[in-house]
Design a protein around this motif. Structure first.
Motif: not given
Length: 753
Positions: A670-676
């Motif tokens: 959950r919550g993979i952050k990629y380019l915002g």
């Protein structure tokens, strides 16, 4: 791996860690059972017989092991240079129920709740239920809180008519600190309560050039009586607090504010801040409770050593993640709270994808000490920035005198820092960070490696000599494959900063990176660890196999497999935990799931101690460093980058052949952050789904599922068909025309596809 006793003479003995004197477990230190069915709670009737396997509480500013007589604080060190270590503060927060210290007819239950960030002791007595809560407050970050809740039982017992309930307790702060010259504690009355305070100076500065004065630390704590009294039919919460800070006023105001809070409100405020952390991201495993608990434990221990995002008082400067976290580091065995390559190579990648704000703080520590790295490069005859193998408060080299080789030769740490920056920029495109120091560190690390590379006119290639790779059993070697590749990547990544170059020569740097020598045996189709490596020589830990991951260096499938197979056969059995994590990822990459599972089991079984999921550096019956964040970081990578198949590239996020971990029925990140963007990857036996929670308006993201391009939007869920690779991309960010992930193109070897 770390600053260990890594000279060849010690290869044949068991004491493989710097803390070798305590490498073997104490006789009789048997583990106890975790009785909780919940994946986020670890419970037991019996504490570990060895105190070093107790869990920790912390909030990034202050931390302690449960029932320890020691408290540590972020950025508080004592000792000159190689003897610098975390400075011990007596644990004026260590309060024990007498019923847990001596034999009583009661059976306490001890629990670590990783979701609430609290350690609990529950004692069911004849006339009452007593619950002790111990936690480092996530909002009041200078405070360690002890709350003892006494609930009288309602049944009538004529033998105890009109008799109060007495609960005996004891404060156990331990001896005076040898690191801090605390003054005699001073009592005062505050709102009817007695509180104590003491301030002191650390006894030795780390380096007089960069730290001319010792550090002052002040502590405040509430007086603790011999016993607590509750009416026969009453219920009450007793709150005891210790605060500590480098600023006396801050420590005092924090204590006052905490004591003004209602006890339950105080606790709930702490829990809410932990909940906010977990809402940002996490890794959930269903069907395999053992793995789910281990993963929850790792994230709890990581986050306990990372600073709060919101606090009552402004946060102090952050001094990084050490191999055993903030709750340890006062001893040689526990790496003294120093920062190594462990942070950037082993802990950083998983933190980056779920908590990029903390990845930024880890890099900020390096930025804050970059001027010291410039001086180290200068005095060793190089350009740019050369970061020390071990650093602490000032950023100077603090490797113990025991281990001069690692300080001299293990220079790959500068490349590892640059590689972490490369990953950070790939996933965030943080232009502001580049402008405000990022490009300075990137270009100066590139300049360092360019000054270290010397052309060999016989081969036309550049050599990097007199180094040590991750394998510390071989020192002072030439052309370490790992070192040369991270050096080349360091030079390549400088392309992202070409708009900020001043008197630099990026074209010349690119020529060097392209032409670095890379040992390769064409006949055996594998990478010797360094020039002159003799096949069959034992190694300490993962080294050359790191080319495949995390460096993702392009090579043929057969070369990758040969590297894995060969180096598994020569890696010593008593090496550190994270080696087998990288073998797991490697075998998943070459599609050998059976072998990957065997390596996966090796990566954690024997390293994790029950019941509180405390990691050891070495496999049972050895221990080495405890609680070993480096091994934890490697294990998280097996799940995120191995089984989930996620990988970070300069121009894309990729998901390739996602699989379930062994015996799991569902695996969710959950919550993979990629380019915002905020993404969730859900893997089950029959499908893989990518869901979008939110996007950054600045970056339009397109998913390619192998056949179609799908523009991502908030609320959308895409079923990923087959095994991929699936890519998530945005428009190009920087105009970098350098070759993709290839070092030593001119060296005689097959080029991967």
């Amino acid at each position: 791996m770390l600053g260990l006793l890594s000279i060849a003479a010690v290869v044949t003995i068991v004491l493989t860690t710097r803390g070798g004197s305590n490498a073997a477990e104490d006789i009789g230190s048997s583990e106890t059972e975790d009785i909780s069915p919940a994946s986020h709670v670890f419970s037991t009737y019996n504490l570990p017989s060895n105190d070093k396997y107790m869990p920790s509480i912390g909030n990034g500013h202050i931390a302690t092991n449960i029932f320890s007589d020691t408290v540590y604080m972020n950025g508080l060190y004592n000792g000159q240079a190689g003897y610098s270590h975390r400075a011990r503060i007596p644990a004026w927060a260590n309060i024990r129920l007498n019923s847990t210290l001596t034999h009583h007819p009661y059976s306490p239950v001890y629990s670590l709740d990783t979701r609430e960030g609290v350690f609990k002791v529950r004692v069911d007595r004849e006339r009452s239920v007593v619950t002790q809560r111990i936690y480092a407050h996530r909002f009041y970050t200078r405070a360690i809180v002890n709350q003892i809740k006494v609930e009288a039982k309602t049944h009538y017992d004529p033998n105890f008519v009109n008799q109060e309930i007495w609960i005996a307790i004891k404060l156990m702060p331990g001896p005076d600190s040898k690191d801090i010259a605390f003054q005699e504690p001073i009592p005062q009355i505050l709102n009817g309560r007695t509180i104590w305070s003491s301030c002191g100076l650390t006894k030795e500065s780390e380096d007089l050039t960069y730290q001319p004065l010792p550090i002052e630390v002040c502590a405040y704590w509430t007086s603790v009586p011999d016993h607590l009294v509750v009416p026969q039919h009453g219920s009450r919460v007793f709150t005891f607090v210790m605060t500590a800070d480098k600023n006396k006023t801050v420590a005092r105001e924090e204590l006052i504010k905490v004591l003004q809070e209602d006890g339950e409100v105080l606790f709930q405020k702490h829990v809410e801040h932990w909940e906010q952390l977990y809402q940002q991201g996490g890794m959930d495993i269903e069907g395999n409770l053992e793995l789910a608990k281990i993963v929850n434990g790792i994230w709890y221990y990581f986050l306990s050593s990372l600073p709060s995002e919101e606090s009552f008082q402004p946060l102090d400067r952050f001094f990084g993640l050490s191999p055993t976290g903030l709750a340890r580091g006062g001893t040689f065995e526990d790496y003294e709270g120093h920062n190594f390559w462990d942070t950037e190579t082993w802990m950083f990648p998983s933190i980056l994808l779920l908590y990029p704000q903390y990845a930024n703080k880890l890099l900020q520590y390096r930025l804050d000490t970059a001027y010291v790295a410039a001086e180290l490069a200068k005095i060793t005859g190089n350009k740019g920035y050369r970061f020390p193998w071990e650093s602490a408060y000032t950023g100077v080299e603090v490797t113990q005198p025991c281990c001069p080789d690692v300080a001299i030769f293990e220079q790959h740490i500068s490349g590892c820092i640059s590689f972490a920056i490369r990953q950070y920029l790939a996933t965030t495109r943080d232009e502001e960070w580049l402008k405000h120091g990022g490009c300075d560190i990137v270009t100066n690390i590139a300049d360092f490696w360019a000054s270290r590379a010397v052309i060999d006119y016989n081969t036309g290639l550049y050599d990097i000599s007199n180094v040590m790779g991750p394998d510390e059993d071989h020192r002072n070697v030439n052309n370490s494959v790992f070192t040369n590749v991270v050096a080349g990547y360091s030079i390549y990544v400088s392309c992202l900063c070409k708009d900020y170059y001043m008197a630099k020569d990026p074209d010349h740097w690119a020529d060097i990176a392209w032409s670095l020598a890379l040992p390769y045996d064409q006949e055996l189709d594998y990478h010797p660890q360094f020039t002159g490596y003799k096949r069959g020589e034992p190694i300490k830990q993962a080294d050359a196999i790191l080319l495949g991951f995390p460096l993702q260096y392009a090579m043929n499938h057969t070369t990758r497999l040969n590297d894995l197979t060969y180096y598994e056969s020569v890696t010593r059995e008593n090496g550190p935990a994270m080696t087998w994590s990288m073998h797991t990822i490697g075998h998943l990459q070459v599609d050998d799931e059976k072998k990957a599972e065997a390596m996966f089991n090796m990566s954690y079984k024997g390293f994790v101690r029950e019941p509180f999921k405390v990691w050891c550096e070495l496999r049972r019956p050895l221990s080495g460093a405890v609680n070993f964040f480096t091994g934890m970081g490697g294990f998280l990578q097996t799940l995120m980058f191995g089984y989930a198949g996620v990988s970070i590239h300069l121009d894309r996020l990729e998901i390739n052949k996602p699989r379930l971990p062994p015996n799991a029925t569902k695996f969710t990140i959950r919550g993979i952050k990629y380019l915002g963007a905020n993404l969730t990857l859900e893997i089950s036996a029959n499908s893989t789904k990518l869901s979008v929670t939110s996007l950054d308006d600045n970056w339009r993201l397109v998913l390619n599922d192998g056949k179609y391009n799908i523009t991502l939007a908030p609320g959308i869920t895409v079923i990923l068909p087959g095994s991929g690779p699936f890519t998530v991309r945005s428009e190009p960010w920087k105009d970098c025309k350098l070759p993709t992930d290839i070092i030593g193109q001119n060296y005689l070897r097959p080029i991967g596809t």
